[in-house]
Design an enzyme around this catalytic site. Sequence first.
Site, mmCIF file in Angstrom:
data_model
loop_
_atom_site.group_PDB
_atom_site.id
_atom_site.type_symbol
_atom_site.label_atom_id
_atom_site.label_comp_id
_atom_site.label_asym_id
_atom_site.label_seq_id
_atom_site.Cartn_x
_atom_site.Cartn_y
_atom_site.Cartn_z
ATOM 1 N N HIS A 271 18.273 -60.067 -45.301
ATOM 2 C CA HIS A 271 19.502 -60.663 -45.790
ATOM 3 C C HIS A 271 19.852 -60.483 -47.406
ATOM 4 O O HIS A 271 21.233 -60.026 -47.372
ATOM 5 C CB HIS A 271 19.313 -62.264 -46.017
ATOM 6 C CG HIS A 271 19.251 -63.047 -44.642
ATOM 7 N ND1 HIS A 271 18.184 -63.875 -44.550
ATOM 8 C CD2 HIS A 271 20.057 -63.243 -43.512
ATOM 9 C CE1 HIS A 271 18.231 -64.588 -43.235
ATOM 10 N NE2 HIS A 271 19.413 -63.906 -42.889
ATOM 11 N N LYS B 83 19.759 -74.882 -34.244
ATOM 12 C CA LYS B 83 18.226 -74.247 -34.561
ATOM 13 C C LYS B 83 17.369 -75.015 -35.360
ATOM 14 O O LYS B 83 17.837 -75.961 -36.115
ATOM 15 C CB LYS B 83 18.395 -73.118 -35.388
ATOM 16 C CG LYS B 83 19.324 -71.816 -34.840
ATOM 17 C CD LYS B 83 19.218 -70.714 -35.684
ATOM 18 C CE LYS B 83 19.823 -69.398 -35.155
ATOM 19 N NZ LYS B 83 20.032 -68.259 -36.259
ATOM 20 N N ARG C 275 21.664 -56.115 -36.985
ATOM 21 C CA ARG C 275 20.359 -55.531 -36.683
ATOM 22 C C ARG C 275 20.234 -54.602 -35.578
ATOM 23 O O ARG C 275 19.632 -53.407 -35.690
ATOM 24 C CB ARG C 275 19.285 -56.640 -36.712
ATOM 25 C CG ARG C 275 19.081 -57.144 -38.208
ATOM 26 C CD ARG C 275 18.331 -58.419 -37.852
ATOM 27 N NE ARG C 275 19.237 -59.434 -37.144
ATOM 28 C CZ ARG C 275 18.782 -60.504 -36.944
ATOM 29 N NH1 ARG C 275 17.387 -61.013 -37.650
ATOM 30 N NH2 ARG C 275 19.484 -61.559 -36.328
ATOM 31 N N SER D 5 14.535 -64.523 -39.898
ATOM 32 C CA SER D 5 14.055 -65.811 -40.722
ATOM 33 C C SER D 5 12.942 -66.348 -39.507
ATOM 34 O O SER D 5 12.059 -66.638 -39.967
ATOM 35 C CB SER D 5 15.049 -66.624 -40.928
ATOM 36 O OG SER D 5 15.903 -66.126 -41.671
HETATM 37 P P1 ADP Z 1 22.867 -67.364 -38.241
HETATM 38 O O1 ADP Z 1 22.234 -68.661 -37.987
HETATM 39 O O2 ADP Z 1 24.232 -67.641 -38.477
HETATM 40 O O3 ADP Z 1 22.647 -66.173 -37.446
HETATM 41 P P2 ADP Z 1 21.041 -66.104 -40.164
HETATM 42 O O4 ADP Z 1 20.633 -67.011 -41.356
HETATM 43 O O5 ADP Z 1 19.983 -66.033 -39.068
HETATM 44 O O6 ADP Z 1 22.081 -67.035 -39.644
HETATM 45 O O7 ADP Z 1 21.587 -64.782 -40.368
HETATM 46 C C1 ADP Z 1 22.827 -64.532 -41.274
HETATM 47 C C2 ADP Z 1 23.284 -63.215 -41.189
HETATM 48 O O8 ADP Z 1 22.557 -62.305 -41.682
HETATM 49 C C3 ADP Z 1 23.737 -62.825 -39.770
HETATM 50 O O9 ADP Z 1 24.821 -61.984 -39.734
HETATM 51 C C4 ADP Z 1 22.483 -62.035 -39.165
HETATM 52 O O10 ADP Z 1 22.904 -61.168 -38.214
HETATM 53 C C5 ADP Z 1 22.170 -61.389 -40.461
HETATM 54 N N1 ADP Z 1 20.747 -60.872 -40.800
HETATM 55 C C6 ADP Z 1 19.733 -61.591 -40.250
HETATM 56 N N2 ADP Z 1 18.621 -60.975 -40.497
HETATM 57 C C7 ADP Z 1 18.924 -59.948 -41.086
HETATM 58 C C8 ADP Z 1 18.317 -58.514 -41.387
HETATM 59 N N3 ADP Z 1 16.879 -58.334 -41.277
HETATM 60 N N4 ADP Z 1 18.943 -57.589 -41.665
HETATM 61 C C9 ADP Z 1 20.480 -57.593 -41.720
HETATM 62 N N5 ADP Z 1 21.270 -58.570 -41.187
HETATM 63 C C10 ADP Z 1 20.354 -59.679 -41.188
#
Ligand code: ADP
Length: 169
Positions: free
Chosen positions: A20, A46, A95, A133
């Site tokens: 992130h 979630k 990703r 996460s």
């Molecule tokens: P959501 O529940 O909206 O998917 P996340 O916190 O899981 O929320 O992810 C927020 C954003 O960050 C999403 O666009 C996700 O694809 C991106 N994201 C999550 N992990 C990574 C990572 N390791 N590298 C790049 N982008 C990521």
Amino acid sequence: MSDQRIAIYPGSFDPLTLGHDDIVRRSLRLVDRVLVAIAGTATQMKDSTFSVDERVQVTQEVYADEPRVEVVPFEGLLVDFARQRGARLIVRGLRAVSDFEYEFQMALMNRSLWPEIEVIFMAPASSYTFLSSSLVREVAHLGGDVSAFVPAPVLRELVRVYGPAASGA
Ligand code: ADP
């Protein structure tokens, strides 16, 4: 309204990982300010480890020295929130191809809700493409060392919840 370019980066951030963070820092190269918007009651149900307040607080700590990043909680429709905050650009991280279908649907839905919004997808450094996460939480829960995957304040919170093994101790 100011003529600053503001991007909104929405997500659960439960918790914020270095993946992130990589996207936040890349976004800062494109816009003046990045609004990290932490979703409260998520659209997808979630399981969350940290409350929204905890996620907001720790993420604010991560960006305490970066005045161009603001961290806020949000609920409800993302485009409404973006409009209120003067952000016309949504940033999402991609990703792998597996992220694409859902992200693409969301992007088109958001644009039909508010035609002035643009959505950009950014790829993280390749070393973060496997990071999520939920995987960080799972590894920490099982007693693995996650110190290479999260910023220091997040690691501290993971240690608090899951114990010292999370930091490799
Ligand atoms: P959501 O529940 O909206 O998917 P996340 O916190 O899981 O929320 O992810 C927020 C954003 O960050 C999403 O666009 C996700 O694809 C991106 N994201 C999550 N992990 C990574 C990572 N390791 N590298 C790049 N982008 C990521």
